[in-house]
Design a protein around this motif. Structure first.
Motif, PDB file in Angstrom:
ATOM      1  N   HIS A 146       1.058  -1.102  -0.300  1.00 26.86           N
ATOM      2  CA  HIS A 146      -0.107  -0.126  -0.364  1.00 26.86           C
ATOM      3  C   HIS A 146       0.597   1.281  -0.248  1.00 26.86           C
ATOM      4  CE1 HIS A 146      -3.931  -1.486   0.308  1.00 26.86           C
ATOM      5  NE2 HIS A 146      -3.923  -2.104   0.640  1.00 26.86           N
ATOM      6  N   LYS A 147       1.627   1.056   0.799  1.00 28.01           N
ATOM      7  CA  LYS A 147       2.909   2.379   1.382  1.00 28.01           C
ATOM      8  C   LYS A 147       3.740   2.961  -0.375  1.00 28.01           C
ATOM      9  CE  LYS A 147       6.504   4.146   4.537  1.00 28.01           C
ATOM     10  NZ  LYS A 147       7.671   3.563   3.795  1.00 28.01           N
ATOM     11  N   ALA A 148       3.784   1.810  -0.834  1.00 24.32           N
ATOM     12  CA  ALA A 148       5.148   1.865  -1.870  1.00 24.32           C
ATOM     13  C   ALA A 148       4.381   1.824  -3.358  1.00 24.32           C
ATOM     14  CB  ALA A 148       5.513   0.270  -2.257  1.00 24.32           C
ATOM     15  N   LEU A 149       2.899   1.890  -3.407  1.00 24.84           N
ATOM     16  CA  LEU A 149       1.752   2.173  -3.926  1.00 24.84           C
ATOM     17  C   LEU A 149       1.812   3.908  -4.507  1.00 24.84           C
ATOM     18  CD1 LEU A 149       0.689   0.349  -6.828  1.00 24.84           C
ATOM     19  CD2 LEU A 149      -1.295   0.810  -5.272  1.00 24.84           C
ATOM     20  N   ALA A 150       1.506   3.875  -2.686  1.00 27.21           N
ATOM     21  CA  ALA A 150       0.919   5.811  -3.106  1.00 27.21           C
ATOM     22  C   ALA A 150       1.815   6.685  -2.950  1.00 27.21           C
ATOM     23  CB  ALA A 150       0.039   5.903  -1.083  1.00 27.21           C
ATOM     24  N   GLU A 151       3.452   5.882  -3.007  1.00 21.76           N
ATOM     25  CA  GLU A 151       4.489   7.050  -2.625  1.00 21.76           C
ATOM     26  C   GLU A 151       4.771   6.918  -3.901  1.00 21.76           C
ATOM     27  OE1 GLU A 151       6.316   6.407   1.627  1.00 21.76           O
ATOM     28  OE2 GLU A 151       7.008   4.994  -0.097  1.00 21.76           O
TER      29      GLU A 151
ATOM     30  N   CYS B 217       1.903   2.065 -11.991  1.00 20.59           N
ATOM     31  CA  CYS B 217       2.460   2.965 -10.953  1.00 20.59           C
ATOM     32  C   CYS B 217       3.404   1.810  -9.998  1.00 20.59           C
ATOM     33  CB  CYS B 217       1.576   4.165  -9.885  1.00 20.59           C
ATOM     34  SG  CYS B 217       0.917   5.348 -10.360  1.00 20.59           S
ATOM     35  N   LEU B 218       3.383   0.486 -10.746  1.00 28.14           N
ATOM     36  CA  LEU B 218       3.869  -0.791  -9.966  1.00 28.14           C
ATOM     37  C   LEU B 218       5.714  -1.080 -10.350  1.00 28.14           C
ATOM     38  CD1 LEU B 218       1.003  -2.761 -11.945  1.00 28.14           C
ATOM     39  CD2 LEU B 218       1.586  -2.040  -8.817  1.00 28.14           C
ATOM     40  N   CYS B 219       5.913   0.317 -11.229  1.00 27.27           N
ATOM     41  CA  CYS B 219       7.524   0.127 -11.585  1.00 27.27           C
ATOM     42  C   CYS B 219       7.962   0.127 -10.347  1.00 27.27           C
ATOM     43  CB  CYS B 219       8.224   1.263 -12.872  1.00 27.27           C
ATOM     44  SG  CYS B 219       7.266   0.180 -13.946  1.00 27.27           S
ATOM     45  N   PRO B 220       8.663  -0.608  -9.821  1.00 30.66           N
ATOM     46  CA  PRO B 220      10.563  -0.052  -8.888  1.00 30.66           C
ATOM     47  C   PRO B 220      10.673   1.349  -9.486  1.00 30.66           C
ATOM     48  CG  PRO B 220      10.733  -2.476  -9.304  1.00 30.66           C
ATOM     49  CD  PRO B 220       9.594  -1.690  -9.924  1.00 30.66           C
ATOM     50  N   GLY B 221      11.735   1.514  -8.166  1.00 31.74           N
ATOM     51  CA  GLY B 221      12.512   2.497  -9.199  1.00 31.74           C
ATOM     52  C   GLY B 221      12.562   3.888  -9.949  1.00 31.74           C
ATOM     53  N   VAL B 222      11.474   4.436  -8.989  1.00 32.02           N
ATOM     54  CA  VAL B 222      10.795   5.541  -9.641  1.00 32.02           C
ATOM     55  C   VAL B 222      11.672   6.379 -10.169  1.00 32.02           C
ATOM     56  CG1 VAL B 222      10.087   7.542  -9.021  1.00 32.02           C
ATOM     57  CG2 VAL B 222       8.620   5.043  -8.421  1.00 32.02           C
ATOM     58  N   ASP B 223      12.824   6.810  -9.716  1.00 33.35           N
ATOM     59  CA  ASP B 223      13.516   7.523  -9.910  1.00 33.35           C
ATOM     60  C   ASP B 223      13.930   7.700 -11.607  1.00 33.35           C
ATOM     61  OD1 ASP B 223      13.975   9.800  -7.771  1.00 33.35           O
ATOM     62  OD2 ASP B 223      15.330   9.298  -7.423  1.00 33.35           O
ATOM     63  N   GLU B 224      14.371   6.070 -11.815  1.00 31.50           N
ATOM     64  CA  GLU B 224      14.843   5.843 -13.294  1.00 31.50           C
ATOM     65  C   GLU B 224      13.673   6.216 -14.156  1.00 31.50           C
ATOM     66  OE1 GLU B 224      16.183   1.871 -13.303  1.00 31.50           O
ATOM     67  OE2 GLU B 224      16.671   2.572 -16.074  1.00 31.50           O
ATOM     68  N   TYR B 225      12.569   5.192 -13.079  1.00 32.16           N
ATOM     69  CA  TYR B 225      11.104   4.988 -14.343  1.00 32.16           C
ATOM     70  C   TYR B 225      11.088   6.819 -14.965  1.00 32.16           C
ATOM     71  CZ  TYR B 225       6.697   3.975 -14.938  1.00 32.16           C
ATOM     72  OH  TYR B 225       5.560   3.520 -16.027  1.00 32.16           O
ATOM     73  N   VAL B 226      10.827   7.203 -13.696  1.00 29.60           N
ATOM     74  CA  VAL B 226      10.115   8.602 -13.959  1.00 29.60           C
ATOM     75  C   VAL B 226      11.579   9.447 -14.932  1.00 29.60           C
ATOM     76  CG1 VAL B 226       9.175  10.626 -13.423  1.00 29.60           C
ATOM     77  CG2 VAL B 226       9.098   8.689 -12.336  1.00 29.60           C
ATOM     78  N   GLY B 227      13.118   9.247 -14.255  1.00 28.36           N
ATOM     79  CA  GLY B 227      13.888   9.943 -15.009  1.00 28.36           C
ATOM     80  C   GLY B 227      13.779   9.649 -16.766  1.00 28.36           C
ATOM     81  N   LYS B 228      13.618   8.481 -16.879  1.00 27.06           N
ATOM     82  CA  LYS B 228      13.184   7.933 -18.813  1.00 27.06           C
ATOM     83  C   LYS B 228      11.877   9.065 -19.634  1.00 27.06           C
ATOM     84  CE  LYS B 228      15.711   3.982 -18.525  1.00 27.06           C
ATOM     85  NZ  LYS B 228      15.972   2.171 -18.815  1.00 27.06           N
TER      86      LYS B 228
END
Lengths: 502, 502
Positions: free
Chosen positions: A391-396, A478-489
């Motif tokens: 829950h927390k990871a998804l919300a964040e 919004c399931l992918c880990p490594g949000v920084d890299e993912y959104v960065g791309k």
């Protein structure tokens, strides 16, 4: 049949010799000769983009370092599939322990030490009620599990629920298809109201049943809210066009929007269904994916219908594929019928009996969804830790991604309070629109293909869900880990694409 | 929206007050308003008799010794469901061990000692290829499992098989429904040839798609054999009636008949499909249920089509629900397309992608079916013992039951060489026929209901499968243990029924 001289010719050869040569050659089976309703079905979530992503994945796997692509892995953000390879959502241990014991009950004797005591007790109880999971169950699903679903619903809503009005299904999709196929009584002349944007299961099923999709638009500037006036206008237009609206689909929390309806709007929707004799189809599969519960809580339509003491026929869908369970591959779900007559329910039973029964491990998954471990039970602490973390990871992730996408020039993104997705709106430069047209593609599909080729990120263009003329969106999970890299791309691609076509 | 004086009225109440009172009351959802195609569907296997059997079962369970019924248990002989309660077919241990490890892979570390080494290796390999069984797979099924199916087919037939032309399915039924829905291009004007007697999935699916069922009769005196002349006559009649035959269904081994086609007939059937441009739908789900292989072997239509080098489009169905696996509840199966064009297969892919994917535990079951343990592997001896025992019991029961039924006055019963059923023909006395008509029932349904009420044995009347005018049959499974007691009850009932109505 036997003739002189033919005694020693093998039957096959004889047949071959006797084949009438004057007949015209066999007509091959062509796409043009298939059911036109089937031909007209569209389903973007696994369409051109998903197929191309699969090709990239095979190329990466087979060619080692020489793959020649500008990325090292494909990120499937096109589908809400939490447990797929490359994502970080593990299954809930409790669910899998129960399932393993149902598969091989001898494990309770051979290796009892590896299972928590409540899991052993749960599996034993389920096994006694269900029997072998290799047997067909009751076509509506195991009666004991339906009783547990009814208790879950009545605990949630404060109103009774009848196990005989509950159907366990092969995922929520199977239930939706069944209902739509039953309600389309006059091909092309009866229809179902669907939100735009929508989950394309609805238009695909309507196309297959030759039913009319009657679109009503959600309000993007107002956080993708649902407007009863908009639905009413859609009904009036349909009636003018000679189409009888039979049902209204509400997806709450929304897919692809992630929006949540408030109780007042829900009550208005119920009243509207009452006025227009519509069956309310409530797709509530994301009911436990809530990122900001204080401001955006979930209320079931069952509760609203009962609060209003309304006679509106309601079918509510739920699933084990979403939420924090994320057990897509088991294919489990259920629907509950409210205010439906016994003979209509008997007709549903007849239809599901043709397909025999939903998969038993899907049914076991439903039981685990509606009866999670309770505080004090041995499984509870781990279950709590696992579900809280998801829950927390998804919300964040949802908050971070929408905030960063919103900062991009030419991108606006409602910060979804629910479900698993974001549905950003993108401005596509005129030159890119022209290039898309030249390539025979929708502009947003053109954008999404370029994104896939540049980054390995697979999203679904808004044209697959529906959008207003001249607007462009895409849906990403919004399931992918490594949000920084993912959104960065995503950011880097968007800036480059915009520059390239400016 | 807010008005003076209404500030303290809750939004729900306000809505209720503002409801337009002049509108007509809501029309309830009635059966008459549903899709007429859905209303016309019939499916006898889980129809009136099965529902009544379930009522008896509940009565026995809830009332202890005071149930007031002339039997102590219900015997469900209406459905080929080998692992259901009360039958004696346990699951194959190998299948369940692999499945348990797929559910909870940690078991391989926590309790390796309870699993055979080949099972641990198999589960590890499957897990690496498939990923979590909680994730959606490729819509056609896990590519690795489709490769294994292709190898199984090519080993069986001696011809190559293409994994891209194989679709894993939610049981064979889902595949059959897909094909029929694709082929019915003109409602009521295109049809599919089906054997009589048939498995009612075919007529049910055709009714749902508004397609015409074009019946051809099997030849009971000749062991329920298939006659190409009979099929040809049915085609001619259909064409005269303005119906275009699109496909031919062959069930081999037969359901409900248990008959096996010989190769010569199969070749004639293929040639006939070629002449009339028919798609051949080969339902081969009972291909491993062979009781007298020396005289009645199984040959796949894939092999016959390739032997003849025929261009006939063929779709062949298989399942994990039957055979000795009997894993009905997992909902697993596959179909293979032969001589179908890539664009038709792409259309199939589109359609299955709407339903996302078949259940993963069904797919794992398919893998176990096509890759059983090999001689020399640790699992092999137990697997061999279990599968031999099931084959032997089924063959013995079929022979015993058909021999004893044949000795009854007014009963004749072909000794099925395959599948799981017998389909005895019964003479029903005139007085019973009159009583049935008075009760508004088919005579064989009347007989079967009386059998159920007297003995607790649930069979399916022949009217659910189709039979010639004035003939009566019922289908019963050969899965029940305690053959003496079981057939004894059938004999006693038949004699009493005949006496009562003479």
């Amino acid at each position: 049949m036997s003739q002189p001289g033919s005694l020693f010719v093998s039957p096959l050869a004889r047949l071959s010799l006797s084949r009438p040569l004057r007949l015209p050659p066999m007509r091959p089976l062509t796409v043009d000769s298939l059911n036109p309703a089937v031909r007209s079905v569209q389903y973007a979530v696994r369409g051109e983009l998903a197929i191309k992503a699969e090709e990239h994945r095979v190329r990466l796997k087979e060619n080692g370092a020489d793959h020649g692509l500008p990325f090292d892995r494909v990120i499937s953000s096109n589908i809400g599939n939490p447990q797929q390879k490359g994502l970080d959502q593990p299954p809930i241990t409790f669910v899998r322990q129960v399932a393993a014991l149902m598969e091989w009950p001898d494990l309770a004797k051979l290796a009892p030490q590896v299972f928590p005591k409540d899991v052993l007790a749960r599996a034993k109880e389920l096994h006694e009620e269900t029997g072998s999971i290799g047997a067909y169950s009751h076509s509506q699903g195991v009666p004991f599990i339906r009783q547990n679903v009814a208790r879950f619903i009545s605990d949630r809503d404060g109103y009774p629920s009848n196990p005989n009005h509950i159907f366990l299904t092969t995922g929520a999709s199977a239930g939706v298809s069944l209902l739509i196929s039953m309600l389309i009584s006059k091909p092309k002349k009866s229809g179902v109201l669907i939100p735009i944007p929508q989950y394309p299961l609805y238009t695909a099923t309507l196309a297959q049943c030759s039913g009319a999709a009657i679109p009503y638009h959600l309000d993007e500037p107002a956080e993708w809210s649902t407007s009863v006036d908009e639905i009413r206008a859609a009904i009036n237009k349909a009636v003018q066009d000679g189409i009888e609206p039979r049902a209204l689909v509400i997806i709450n929390p929304g897919n692809p929007t992630g929006a949540l309806l408030n109780k007042e709007t829900q009550a208005e929707v119920v009243k509207l269904c009452e006025e227009h004799s519509l069956v309310l189809l409530a797709d509530e599969v994301y009911q436990s994916n809530l990122h900001r519960q204080a401001t955006h809580p979930f209320t079931s339509f069952k509760k609203v219908v009962r609060d209003l003491n309304s006679p509106v026929p309601l079918v509510s869908f739920h699933s084990i594929s979403k939420g924090v369970t994320g057990e897509c591959g088991r294919r489990g779900g259920y629907f509950e019928c409210t205010n439906l007559s016994d003979d209509v329910i008997a007709m549903m039973y007849k239809m599901v009996s043709v397909t025999l029964c939903p998969p038993l491990q899907g049914q076991i998954g439903v039981d685990c969804l509606v009866r999670p471990p309770k505080q004090g039970e041995e499984s509870y602490p781990l279950w709590k830790e696992e579900t809280d973390r998801i829950h927390k990871a998804l919300a964040e992730r949802t908050a971070t991604m929408s905030a960063r996408l919103n900062k991009l020039p030419g991108v606006s993104c409602v910060d979804s309070p629910g479900a698993l997705y974001l549905y950003p709106r993108i401005e596509i430069p005129e030159k890119a629109i022209a290039a898309a047209k030249a390539a025979g593609k929708e502009p947003d599909a053109f954008y999404a293909l370029a994104l896939l080729d540049a980054t390995g990120i697979c999203v679904v263009p808004g044209s697959g869900f529906g959008q207003k003329e001249g607007e462009y969106h895409y849906r990403l999970t919004c399931l992918c880990p490594g949000v920084d890299e993912y959104v960065g791309k995503l950011e880097k691609f968007h800036l480059e694409f915009t520059k390239q076509y400016s």
